[in-house]
Motif scaffolding. Structure first.
Motif, short mmCIF file in Angstrom:
data_model
loop_
_atom_site.label_atom_id
_atom_site.label_comp_id
_atom_site.label_asym_id
_atom_site.label_seq_id
_atom_site.Cartn_x
_atom_site.Cartn_y
_atom_site.Cartn_z
N TYR A 1 -0.49 -5.96 -17.43
CA TYR A 1 -0.65 -4.62 -18.00
C TYR A 1 -1.96 -4.41 -18.77
O TYR A 1 -2.26 -3.29 -19.16
CB TYR A 1 0.53 -4.29 -18.91
CG TYR A 1 1.84 -4.21 -18.15
CD1 TYR A 1 2.17 -3.05 -17.46
CD2 TYR A 1 2.72 -5.28 -18.10
CE1 TYR A 1 3.36 -2.97 -16.73
CE2 TYR A 1 3.90 -5.21 -17.39
CZ TYR A 1 4.22 -4.05 -16.71
OH TYR A 1 5.39 -3.98 -16.00
N VAL A 2 -2.72 -5.47 -19.00
CA VAL A 2 -4.01 -5.34 -19.67
C VAL A 2 -5.11 -5.24 -18.61
O VAL A 2 -5.19 -6.09 -17.71
CB VAL A 2 -4.27 -6.53 -20.61
CG1 VAL A 2 -5.69 -6.49 -21.17
CG2 VAL A 2 -3.26 -6.54 -21.75
N PRO A 3 -5.96 -4.21 -18.67
CA PRO A 3 -6.99 -4.04 -17.64
C PRO A 3 -7.92 -5.25 -17.53
O PRO A 3 -8.15 -5.98 -18.50
CB PRO A 3 -7.77 -2.81 -18.12
CG PRO A 3 -6.77 -2.05 -18.94
CD PRO A 3 -5.93 -3.09 -19.62
N GLU A 4 -8.45 -5.44 -16.34
CA GLU A 4 -9.35 -6.56 -16.07
C GLU A 4 -10.53 -6.54 -17.03
O GLU A 4 -11.12 -5.50 -17.32
CB GLU A 4 -9.85 -6.47 -14.62
CG GLU A 4 -10.66 -7.67 -14.18
CD GLU A 4 -11.07 -7.60 -12.72
OE1 GLU A 4 -11.84 -8.47 -12.27
OE2 GLU A 4 -10.62 -6.66 -12.03
N TYR B 1 -8.59 -10.78 -23.66
CA TYR B 1 -9.15 -11.80 -24.53
C TYR B 1 -8.77 -11.48 -25.96
O TYR B 1 -8.46 -10.34 -26.32
CB TYR B 1 -10.67 -11.91 -24.36
CG TYR B 1 -11.44 -10.65 -24.68
CD1 TYR B 1 -11.90 -10.40 -25.99
CD2 TYR B 1 -11.74 -9.71 -23.69
CE1 TYR B 1 -12.60 -9.24 -26.29
CE2 TYR B 1 -12.45 -8.56 -23.99
CZ TYR B 1 -12.88 -8.33 -25.29
OH TYR B 1 -13.57 -7.18 -25.59
N TRP B 2 -8.77 -12.50 -26.79
CA TRP B 2 -8.38 -12.37 -28.19
C TRP B 2 -9.37 -11.46 -28.91
O TRP B 2 -10.57 -11.69 -28.88
CB TRP B 2 -8.34 -13.75 -28.82
CG TRP B 2 -8.08 -13.78 -30.30
CD1 TRP B 2 -8.87 -14.35 -31.26
CD2 TRP B 2 -6.96 -13.24 -30.99
NE1 TRP B 2 -8.32 -14.20 -32.49
CE2 TRP B 2 -7.13 -13.51 -32.37
CE3 TRP B 2 -5.82 -12.53 -30.60
CZ2 TRP B 2 -6.22 -13.13 -33.34
CZ3 TRP B 2 -4.91 -12.14 -31.56
CH2 TRP B 2 -5.11 -12.44 -32.91
N GLY B 3 -8.82 -10.39 -29.50
CA GLY B 3 -9.66 -9.46 -30.24
C GLY B 3 -10.08 -8.24 -29.47
O GLY B 3 -10.77 -7.38 -30.02
N SER B 4 -9.68 -8.11 -28.20
CA SER B 4 -10.08 -6.93 -27.42
C SER B 4 -9.30 -5.70 -27.90
O SER B 4 -8.21 -5.79 -28.47
CB SER B 4 -9.81 -7.16 -25.93
OG SER B 4 -8.42 -7.05 -25.64
N ALA B 5 -9.87 -4.54 -27.61
CA ALA B 5 -9.21 -3.28 -27.97
C ALA B 5 -7.88 -3.13 -27.24
O ALA B 5 -6.91 -2.60 -27.78
CB ALA B 5 -10.13 -2.11 -27.67
N GLU B 6 -7.83 -3.60 -26.00
CA GLU B 6 -6.59 -3.48 -25.23
C GLU B 6 -5.50 -4.40 -25.78
O GLU B 6 -4.33 -4.03 -25.81
CB GLU B 6 -6.84 -3.78 -23.75
CG GLU B 6 -7.62 -2.71 -23.03
CD GLU B 6 -6.81 -1.44 -22.81
OE1 GLU B 6 -5.59 -1.44 -23.06
OE2 GLU B 6 -7.41 -0.42 -22.40
N MET B 7 -5.88 -5.59 -26.21
CA MET B 7 -4.88 -6.47 -26.83
C MET B 7 -4.40 -5.88 -28.15
O MET B 7 -3.21 -5.94 -28.47
CB MET B 7 -5.46 -7.87 -27.03
CG MET B 7 -5.48 -8.72 -25.77
SD MET B 7 -3.83 -9.00 -25.07
CE MET B 7 -3.04 -9.90 -26.42
N ALA B 8 -5.31 -5.31 -28.91
CA ALA B 8 -4.90 -4.68 -30.17
C ALA B 8 -3.94 -3.52 -29.90
O ALA B 8 -3.02 -3.27 -30.69
CB ALA B 8 -6.12 -4.19 -30.94
N TYR B 9 -4.12 -2.82 -28.78
CA TYR B 9 -3.26 -1.68 -28.43
C TYR B 9 -1.83 -2.12 -28.12
O TYR B 9 -0.90 -1.33 -28.22
CB TYR B 9 -3.85 -0.95 -27.23
CG TYR B 9 -3.31 0.44 -27.04
CD1 TYR B 9 -3.57 1.44 -27.97
CD2 TYR B 9 -2.56 0.77 -25.92
CE1 TYR B 9 -3.08 2.73 -27.79
CE2 TYR B 9 -2.07 2.05 -25.72
CZ TYR B 9 -2.33 3.02 -26.66
OH TYR B 9 -1.85 4.31 -26.48
#
Length: 841
Positions: free
Chosen positions: A551-554, A558-566
């Motif tokens: 579910y996280v875009p290609e 990675y740790w700290g990405s905006a998508e992981m924070a979302y």
């Protein structure tokens, strides 16, 4: 007749179309989008590829336009209408989300304004012989709340207090805002002659080894005034044989009967016995003609909430068939944000995992729905108790408004009648955290109004229950009791000192204090908690790799990405960092984040729950927040959205096992050895305490005799750290407890926090056998910490995972697909915190 196929949907701007034109049988809807019922608009648009899946990346934001539109459902069906004047035809909707107007053949037959209950309409006059057209219009919510008072307090959004819709649809601290709309329950056309059953209420009045009494109350409605009716009530055994029956007259729409059952087979939770189910049958007769039948499984059992112990002290303990139990379980949130589209198998899988995790209770949380029938049916069948919240969570509600209160009363009556016959249902609870948080927020000044909503939980609901369900306890709120509603000395408690940093002790009227520090949020605070019943507590952990990568875009995984924070909807991301900083250290990359967050959650829950269970004379239950996820995020769940358990779930299989070997220890303190026995028979044998260095060498060993009574918790003995270490460093050893003579699982302990351990790098040897559906993992020259088996797929079962291995030790893990197919081992990866990808043997 279930109306589930060939539905079509279309949207318009609010007020754009004249409703009677869209509801007209002559409207050409051939080019509307197709939709499933039960379901919702989002699921239909996903299926038709009109919108991207809202769980991928930030796509949920792209779909916000859906909640601003007026949505229509239409369906045509054929019906052979009999001219018999004694027939009545009703259209029953199990779930309409939320403000709906229903039309049949262009005639408006009624409206609905509550997602959380069913709605039934008499369509005898509107139904035609031959072709019929059903249409349902759904208004955008804004039309119904935009001119309403905005309260001082409504967590996460000010829109929802006036709207009887699942609170989580507006967003919560573990899931996104996703405003569903549509027909989320089944739709049936029901036809009856002369009379119908309105409700059947069965409960166990008494239950003993020789005899039980089951009382059955029936409500019926004759279609003609003074129509004489009778009801035959039967109880059938599992093999279909009749064990008790009575035929009674229906007077003024009511009938009652007591059934005497000889040598009853009682319903138990799966950990105490067999969840045996009879079948209850009620058949209604008018003029000697069978007109309606109710038939459902029924368990004979008694359940009580004990608020005093044997010494007359405050308590909060459930007793099933007279046996006091330690409630072990989790808090259940809805199984998906797209509630109408959840398949029954998803419920079965999540409840099977609860049983596999040695749980005996699930709390249905107030911010979702009164769950679908499949949930309670499975809990009945699998032997799990249910704590049922009414759907009021973290807000003020307009109890000063007559229309709102009438709506709430209908909702409460409907759901009490629907659910009260389930053997699994143990407790009704008025709300989630409202009494507690109202006191805290008014004390700090963020609420300046009266306690709007108070009369719902303290007057309306208990009034309804007094009339409709006298068979189980009611608790006004969770947490509730004592001076502060979260008082550990009365009622139940939510421990949010851990994770949220809520400082305790606190008294009513005192402004709340939050401590965002390592010491303020650490799970070591659990050991300060001597609550009577811990009904909410927990810590975040990452979802499994497959779930996140899906579910996280290609390029964003990675740790700290905006998508992981979302993925993390909690209000302050610092809390998770502080917890890991104190126990594992701060992760440097995504791999360490997944490992460190899972290890912290698992070890933290183990630390707290073993403390609660050792103190079971006082503490009678622990319900972890939370069981499952409704979308693929980072949360407190034990099982992620793709139905892959986290490390904490596999830990739970041990710390919730009926027989627990437990070591009470903190750095520099003695090692105190306990055995906890939740079974109804004593356990006798011995427990071996072995201390090993990370190369597998025995450092110390001692055996303790064990004689633990049924339902008991016994300290077998203790030793000092110096004795156990025998000259070694505490950072370089592991302690193993193992039982002889009874079947408690082994338990491992480290004498220092993970970040302080001097773990050498080790290797893993892996042997995969696709034919046998097994993976065997063997540790190399040094201990392997948290060996993890990963497969690039969801909903696969491992007999064990996230386990530690001493040097040379091997474990064979059995894999299974819940649907019964073979599990592909393609993409298999096995790692440990102190070992890279394993070589296959």
């Amino acid at each position: 007749m279930e109306l589930k196929h060939d539905w079509r949907i279309q949207h318009f701007e609010p007020g754009e179309k004249r409703p009677l034109d869209v509801a007209s049988p002559g409207l050409d809807d051939r080019f509307w989008a197709t939709a499933s019922v039960p379901g919702d608009v989002h699921a239909a648009l996903i299926e038709r590829r009109i919108i991207d899946h809202p769980y991928y990346g930030h796509n949920d934001v792209k779909g916000r336009w859906i909640e601003q539109k007026e949505w229509w459902y239409r369906k045509s069906f054929d019906f052979a209408k009999d001219d018999d004047p004694e027939l009545r035809h009703e259209l029953a909707f199990e779930g309409l989300d939320t403000f709906a107007t229903v039309y049949l053949n262009g005639l408006e037959i009624g409206t609905a304004d509550n997602m959380l209950m069913g709605h039934t309409f008499d369509v005898t006059r509107a139904l035609r012989d031959g072709r019929n057209t059903l249409a349902v219009k759904f208004d955008p919510l804004s039309l119904h709340n935009r001119d309403k008072l905005q309260f001082d307090w409504s967590s996460y959004t000010k829109e929802r207090p006036w709207i009887r819709k699942a609170a989580m649809n507006f967003g919560w601290d573990w899931g996104p805002r996703l405003m569903t709309v549509g027909i989320w329950g089944k739709v049936r056309l029901e036809s009856r002659r002369l009379a119908k059953l309105e409700s059947v209420f069965a409960r166990t009045v008494r239950a003993g080894a020789k005899e039980a009494t089951v009382r059955v109350d029936v409500e019926a409605r004759a279609f003609r005034r003074n129509e004489p009716c009778e009801c035959e009530i039967r109880l059938l055994a599992g093999d279909g044989s009749e064990v008790a029956s009575k035929r009674v007259p229906v007077s003024l729409g009511k009938a009652s009967a007591d059934l005497a059952v000889d040598s009853p087979r009682l319903w138990w939770t799966h950990d105490l016995g067999e969840p045996y189910l009879y079948e209850l049958e009620a058949t209604l007769y008018a003029r000697g003609e069978k007109t309606d039948v109710y038939r459902k499984p029924f368990g004979i059992r008694t359940v009580e909430l004990r608020l005093r112990n044997e010494a007359g002290e405050n308590a909060f303990a459930f007793a099933l068939n007279g046996v006091k139990l330690f409630a072990k379980g989790t808090n259940w949130i809805h199984a998906d944000n797209l509630i109408g589209s959840i398949p029954d198998d998803r419920y079965r899988d999540l409840i099977a995992l609860a049983v596999d995790g040695n749980m005996n209770m699930l709390r249905v949380w107030a911010g979702g729905i009164y769950e679908k029938d499949i949930f309670y049916d499975e809990c009945d069948r699998r032997g799990l108790l249910v704590w049922q919240d009414f759907a009021f969570a973290n807000a003020l509600f307009p109890d000063f408004n007559r229309n709102f209160m009438d709506n709430v009363r209908r909702e409460v009556v409907y759901n009490v009648k629907r659910l009260r016959n389930h053997a699994s249902l143990a407790l009704w609870c008025g709300n989630n955290e409202i009494d507690w948080l109202y006191d805290m927020k008014s004390s700090e000044g963020s609420i300046t109004t009266p306690f709007y909503g108070e009369s719902i939980y303290h007057e309306l609901i208990p009034e309804v229950l007094e009339e409709l369900d006298d068979s189980r306890a009611y608790w006004p709120s969770s947490p509730y009791g004592g001076d502060d509603a979260n008082d550990p000395d009365a009622g139940d408690r939510h421990n949010w000192q851990v994770w949220h940093g809520s400082v305790y002790p606190r008294k009513s009227g005192e402004a709340p204090v939050i401590d965002y520090s390592i010491e303020g949020v650490t799970f070591k605070n659990y050991k300060k908690d001597f609550t009577l019943f811990s009904s909410e507590f927990g810590m975040h952990a990452s979802a499994n790799r497959h779930t996140l990568e899906k579910y996280v875009p290609e390029g964003e995984f990675y740790w700290g990405s905006a998508e992981m924070a979302y993925r993390n909807k909690d209000t302050n991301h610092l809390k998770g960092i502080l917890l890991m900083e104190g126990f594992t250290g701060i992760p440097r990359d995504i791999g360490e984040y997944m490992n460190f967050s899972m290890l912290t959650q698992a070890e933290g829950l183990k630390y707290g729950i073993e403390h609660y269970r050792r103190n079971k004379r006082r503490t009678s239950g622990s319900l972890i927040w939370q069981h499952n996820d409704s979308w693929p995020g980072t949360s407190w769940s034990l099982i992620d959205y793709e139905l892959l358990p986290k490390a904490s779930f596999y830990y739970a299989k041990k710390f919730y096992h009926p027989l627990l070997l437990s070591l009470d220890h903190d750095p520099g303190r003695p090692l105190r050895l306990w055995v906890v026995n939740d079974r109804t028979a004593p356990c006798r044998g011995s427990v071996r305490l072995g201390v090993y260095d990370f190369a597998g060498e025995m450092v110390f060993e001692r055996e303790f005799a064990a004689d633990v009574p049924a339902g008991g918790a016994v300290e077998l003995g203790s030793l000092t750290e110096a004795e156990a270490l025998n000259g070694r460093a505490a950072e370089e050893v592991v302690v193993r407890l193992s039982a002889d003579g009874f079947d408690a699982p082994d338990n491992l302990y480290y004498l220092r926090d993970h970040k302080d351990l001097r773990l050498p790098t080790t290797e893993l040897k892996v042997t995969a056998d696709p034919a046998a559906q097994t993976v065997t993992v063997e540790a190399g020259a040094y201990l392997a910490r948290m060996a993890k088996i990963d497969l690039p797929r969801g909903n696969v079962r491992f007999s064990d995972n996230f386990f530690d291995l001493l040097p040379g030790e091997r474990k064979t893990v059995v894999l299974a697909d819940p649907r019964g197919g073979a599990v592909s081992l393609a993409g298999l990866a096995v790692t440990a915190i102190n070992a890279g990808p394993a070589g296959e043997g």
